[in-house]
Each structure stands twice: as structure tokens, then as C-alpha cells.
Design a protein around this motif. Sequence first.
Motif, short mmCIF file in Angstrom:
data_model
loop_
_atom_site.label_atom_id
_atom_site.label_comp_id
_atom_site.label_asym_id
_atom_site.label_seq_id
_atom_site.Cartn_x
_atom_site.Cartn_y
_atom_site.Cartn_z
N LEU A 282 37.13 45.97 24.64
CA LEU A 282 37.39 46.53 23.31
C LEU A 282 36.22 46.31 22.36
O LEU A 282 36.32 46.67 21.17
CB LEU A 282 38.64 45.88 22.73
CG LEU A 282 39.93 46.06 23.55
CD1 LEU A 282 41.07 45.26 22.92
CD2 LEU A 282 40.32 47.55 23.62
N THR A 283 35.14 45.70 22.85
CA THR A 283 34.00 45.37 21.99
C THR A 283 32.78 46.15 22.46
O THR A 283 32.50 46.22 23.66
CB THR A 283 33.69 43.87 22.05
OG1 THR A 283 34.87 43.14 21.70
CG2 THR A 283 32.57 43.52 21.07
N ASP A 284 32.07 46.74 21.54
CA ASP A 284 30.87 47.51 21.88
C ASP A 284 29.68 46.58 22.08
O ASP A 284 29.58 45.51 21.46
CB ASP A 284 30.54 48.52 20.76
CG ASP A 284 31.64 49.57 20.62
OD1 ASP A 284 32.27 49.89 21.65
OD2 ASP A 284 31.85 50.07 19.50
N GLY A 285 28.75 47.01 22.95
CA GLY A 285 27.47 46.32 23.09
C GLY A 285 27.48 45.12 23.99
O GLY A 285 26.54 44.31 23.96
N ILE A 286 28.53 44.93 24.79
CA ILE A 286 28.57 43.78 25.71
C ILE A 286 27.95 44.19 27.04
O ILE A 286 28.47 45.05 27.75
CB ILE A 286 30.02 43.30 25.94
CG1 ILE A 286 30.67 42.91 24.60
CG2 ILE A 286 30.04 42.11 26.91
CD1 ILE A 286 30.01 41.76 23.91
N THR A 287 26.82 43.62 27.36
CA THR A 287 26.13 43.94 28.62
C THR A 287 26.72 43.12 29.75
O THR A 287 27.34 42.07 29.53
CB THR A 287 24.63 43.63 28.51
OG1 THR A 287 24.47 42.21 28.37
CG2 THR A 287 24.01 44.35 27.32
N PRO A 288 26.51 43.56 31.01
CA PRO A 288 27.01 42.77 32.15
C PRO A 288 26.45 41.34 32.16
O PRO A 288 27.16 40.38 32.47
CB PRO A 288 26.53 43.56 33.38
CG PRO A 288 26.42 44.96 32.87
CD PRO A 288 25.96 44.84 31.45
N GLY A 289 25.16 41.20 31.83
CA GLY A 289 24.57 39.86 31.80
C GLY A 289 25.21 38.98 30.74
O GLY A 289 25.46 37.79 30.97
N THR A 290 25.47 39.56 29.58
CA THR A 290 26.12 38.79 28.51
C THR A 290 27.51 38.35 28.93
O THR A 290 27.91 37.20 28.70
CB THR A 290 26.21 39.64 27.23
OG1 THR A 290 24.89 39.98 26.80
CG2 THR A 290 26.94 38.90 26.13
N LEU A 291 28.26 39.28 29.58
CA LEU A 291 29.61 38.94 30.00
C LEU A 291 29.59 37.85 31.08
O LEU A 291 30.41 36.93 31.06
CB LEU A 291 30.32 40.19 30.53
CG LEU A 291 31.81 40.02 30.85
CD1 LEU A 291 32.59 39.55 29.63
CD2 LEU A 291 32.40 41.33 31.39
N ALA A 292 28.63 37.95 32.02
CA ALA A 292 28.53 36.93 33.07
C ALA A 292 28.19 35.56 32.47
O ALA A 292 28.78 34.53 32.82
CB ALA A 292 27.49 37.34 34.10
N ALA A 293 27.21 35.58 31.55
CA ALA A 293 26.83 34.32 30.90
C ALA A 293 27.98 33.76 30.08
O ALA A 293 28.24 32.55 30.07
CB ALA A 293 25.60 34.53 30.02
N PHE A 294 28.73 34.65 29.42
CA PHE A 294 29.84 34.21 28.57
C PHE A 294 30.94 33.59 29.44
O PHE A 294 31.56 32.59 29.05
CB PHE A 294 30.40 35.41 27.78
CG PHE A 294 31.29 35.00 26.64
CD1 PHE A 294 30.77 34.77 25.39
CD2 PHE A 294 32.65 34.82 26.84
CE1 PHE A 294 31.59 34.38 24.35
CE2 PHE A 294 33.47 34.43 25.81
CZ PHE A 294 32.94 34.21 24.55
N THR A 295 31.18 34.20 30.61
CA THR A 295 32.22 33.66 31.50
C THR A 295 31.86 32.24 31.95
O THR A 295 32.72 31.34 32.00
CB THR A 295 32.39 34.57 32.72
OG1 THR A 295 32.72 35.90 32.28
CG2 THR A 295 33.50 34.06 33.63
#
Length: 603
Positions: A282-295
Motif C-alpha cells: 500500500l506504500t509507493d516507492g518501496i524497492t525490493p532491496g528496501t523491503l528485504a533490508a526492512f524484513t
Amino acid sequence: MRDRPPSAPETSPAPGTRRRVVRLFTPYRAAICAVVVLIAAYSALNAAVPLLTREVFDRALFGPGGPDLPLLALIAGLAAAVACAVGVVDLGQTWLSARVAQRVVHGLRTEMFGRLQRMPLSFFATERGGEIQSRLAGDTAQIEYAVKDTLPGMLSGVTGSVVAAGAMAALSPALAGVALVLAPLVLLVASRSGRALENLSAVSQRARAELSSIVAERLSLGGVTLARVHGRRDDEAARFAAESERLARLGVRAGMVAQWVMSVGHVFFVLTPYLVFVAAGLTDGITPGTLAAFTVLQARLYQPLWQILHVVTEFRSALGAFERVFDYLDLRPEPEPEPEPEPEPEPEPGPGPRRSPASGPGALAVRGAGFRYPGAAEEDRPALYGVSLGIPAASATLVVGPSGSGKTTLGHLIAGLHPPTEGSVAIDGEEIRAPLPGRICIATQDPFLLQGSVADNLRYAAPGATMDDLVRVCRITRIHERITALPDGYDSLVGERGALLSGGERQRVALARALLADTPVLVLDEATSALDPLTESEVVEAVLAERAGRTTVMITHRFGVLESFDTVVALDGGRVVEHGTRLDLLGDRRGLYSRMVRAQTGA
């Protein structure tokens, strides 16, 4: 004076316990600051790994133009360097934390042992040996287990969570908000379970102490012998099994509470990443790398939080053990005797018996002394009351009387094992309210021999004694020939509490040990009761000859053949009823001493 601590609480320990625990760490402030710095460095280095993961995804693998192998190799090298640094930092903080924790526990153990050593004998008469062992060994072991993880666990948990939350906010404030909103649920679950574990721990500690008491008492030589003589082995086994079953049930309850926390945590850790994935959609601008790092960072946020809660739970479980230890540390010990002045240099001794530097006149004065044992009812007669007598230096005094007349109590007052509850007892004008090593020694009817050799037990009174010294005192007590007949002579083991020796042999070894102490005053409290009358007479006469010029007080039931005493003191009902020379008291045919002699000798 409180001789006996109250039973362990079944509810949460008092808040003051927590404050006292915190104060235990105050002397180690510098080391704790160093641990904080190392843990902060550890957390910062760990937070760098997810950021490197983002660079791998967004630039090295899936960046414009395809995979960038040189960049991937560089990032891999940085990750390896970070991993090595993390290992070194973690090793340093673990060493420092373990050192602080062990010093704290060591201080508690040694302080409690020293405090117990200074407690009056009445404390050990009422407190069970297993209870003391449980607090000194079991409770401190639980404290050690909790403390060694508390400091690093709390610091790394707090620091790791703060660093992870900051890195998550830098990556995506929106996703960080979602993750942080869920964090209080973890705190709520563990807080409620922690209170339950704390209460269970207090009850479990009492159950462990009871089990330790049963083992210490019932599996001692005397306890096993008693059970076999009276056919109670099955009853003792059943009692132990019942107490063990109670402890097992408490362990199951504590295990279920802890597992409930772990199960809730497992569900929480599985579900929360998917909630973040939904928020990312639901959020714009989230890259795969950002999501992986965030997880990865999300795990670094919740895992330290869970670690904090685990440490807090363990610490709260240990608070009951802390309170039991503090309860012993708060006991009021016996007053320490005043240090003796340094003796004047003496000239080289000439021929004659060896004497210690602490030798002194040894005049005893008992003035209106009375004693009531702790716990005795007010209407009960005191063990001693209104006792007044003088015992000259270098004299031999015989104390007699029927059973229960107060003879042993008087001997204990003279030896400083009990302070009088009224009146005073003094040696050479100095009041005796605690044992005076080097000046007064006592040998008792039931001597305590340490697990070790005969020589070890003798040298306990004089660590520097030579073999000639040991042989000399053992010849006096007529035990030398028996010792040399043992397989290893003076190096032969005596067994648990001297079980490999007979009762008379134990008494003579203990009496030889008392002679080796070579004190100005020696109290013999039924110290030869296990000997036959002829051997007893020979030993007593030899002891008195050895102690010529020293004060000797002998308490005995058998005195018909003992003639080499200057004075006789007869007690009855806790009071002195006769005091004079042996011949004078024998002349009064209606007197207590005369009647007891006739009863024993038939003359």
C-alpha cells in the motif's frame, strides 16, 4: 537478635530487593560502561548488514545494466569484515560481562558464608542444614545463571532495538510505524508471564530447599542408620518421592508458562512480516532491496525485544533466590572479639612442655550468670541462673551434677559458644561473649572430625605443628598406638565425621587436637565419656600433668576415680549448690557430690 530467617515468600519479592540487586553492580561501573560501548558497537555493526543487503539487491544484482560483479565482490568483502568485527566485539563484551557477573555472585557467596560462620550456635541448632546448603549453593547457582545473562542481555537488547528502529525509520518511516505499533504486544505478553514465573520461582525455591534438607539429613550416616534400625527406609523414600513430585509439578507449571510465551512469540514472529508486506503493497516507492533490508531489520527489532523479555523473566524468577540470600545477609552475627595486643617478645624457652605464645594466666570469673535457650517458653526454668564462682588460674576444676543440671551450658558460656543472657563470664578480667581462639578451647562429648586424615584433623588446631607435636599429644591421650596400627598411620582417613574410628577413638583424637591448641584455658565437656573408667582416669591424669600451670575445667558424669582436681563445682537445677575441695565435699554425707560418689562407687 533474629536467629532464624523467615520462610521464603510465596508472593513477589519486595521492591527493596530489586534496589539491592542494582546496588550489587555499583562497584563495577567502569566495566559496565565498557560493556555498553562494546554492545553499542556490536549493534551498529549488525545494523550495517541489512543495509549491505539492500545494496546487493538494488545495485549489485538487479541494478540498471544487470549484475555488477565487482560491486558484489566489494560488498561481500565488506560483509566479511563486518562479520569479523562483530565476532571480536562480541567476544570482548562477553568476557567483560561474564567477569562482572561472576564477581557479583562470588561476593554474595563469600559474604553469606562469612556471615553464617559468625552466627551464634543457636542459629545452627534451629536452622536445617539442608536449608543452609540450599541457599548457599542452590540459590546462588540460580542467581549466577540469571546474572550472567542479565547485564549483556538487557544492554544488547535495548541497544539493538534502538539501532534497528532507527535504521528502519531511515529506510521507510511508514513501514517503521507499522512495525513499532506491534512491539507493545510483545511487552504485554511477557510482562504477564513474568509475574507468574516470579511467583512460581519463589515457591519452587522453598521446595528445593526442603528436598535438600531431606537429602542432607536422611542420607547422612546417622540418618541412614536410624532409618534402618527402625525399619523406616520405605517411609523415607516415600517422603522424598512426595517432595520430589511436588517440585516436578511446579517445574511443569513453570515450563508451561515459559512455553506459552514462546508459542505466542512464534506466532507473532511469523505473522508480523506479512503485515509489513501488506503495508509495503500500500506504500509507493518501496524497492525490493528496501523491503528485504526492512524484513531483516524487523527481526533485529523484535528479536532483541524478545531477548529483553526473556532476560527480565529469568531475572524476575531469580528475585526469590536473591531475597533468600539477602535474608541471610541481614542476620545479626555474634560480636567479634576485640583483637589481642601483640605479645611482648619472650626469652627462648628452656626444657619442658611446648607452650604457645598466647599462653596466659587463665583466671575465670562467673558473676550472676544465667542463660535461657532461644525458643524456650517464659514459664520454663532457665538452663542456668544466678551462677557465681571463681576459678583460679592454673587450677583443675571438676564440674558435676545430674543430667539437665546446666553443666554443658556452663561449659559453653566459659568457652564463649553462648553469651550469657544475664550476668557475665570473664577471663583475666575480660568479658567472654564470643569464642576466644588461642585463649580458650573446648573438647566435647560428640567431637566433629573433618573428612580427611588423622594428621589433618589434629593440625586443624595448629597448622604448623610438626609430627613430633602430633605424636606427643596423641601419646598423652593414649591414642598413638591405635593410630600407628592403622594402614597409613597418621595419614589414614577417618571417614565422614570420623565414622572409621570408634567413639572413644574419636574422642581421644579430638582431645589431642584440643591439647595441640595449647590454650591457657581448656574445657572438657564429657570429652572422655566413651572411654572405660580405667582408661579415662589414665587419660585425664596425663592431660592434667601436661597442663600443669594451665586452667582446666572438666565436666563429667563419672568422677568416682578422678582425684587430681583442686576444686569441685556441683550444679543442680541450673544453680551452683556446692563449691569446694573434693575432700571437703566428700565430708558432707548429705551433700550432692558425696551422694553421687557413693552411688557411682558403692563406697
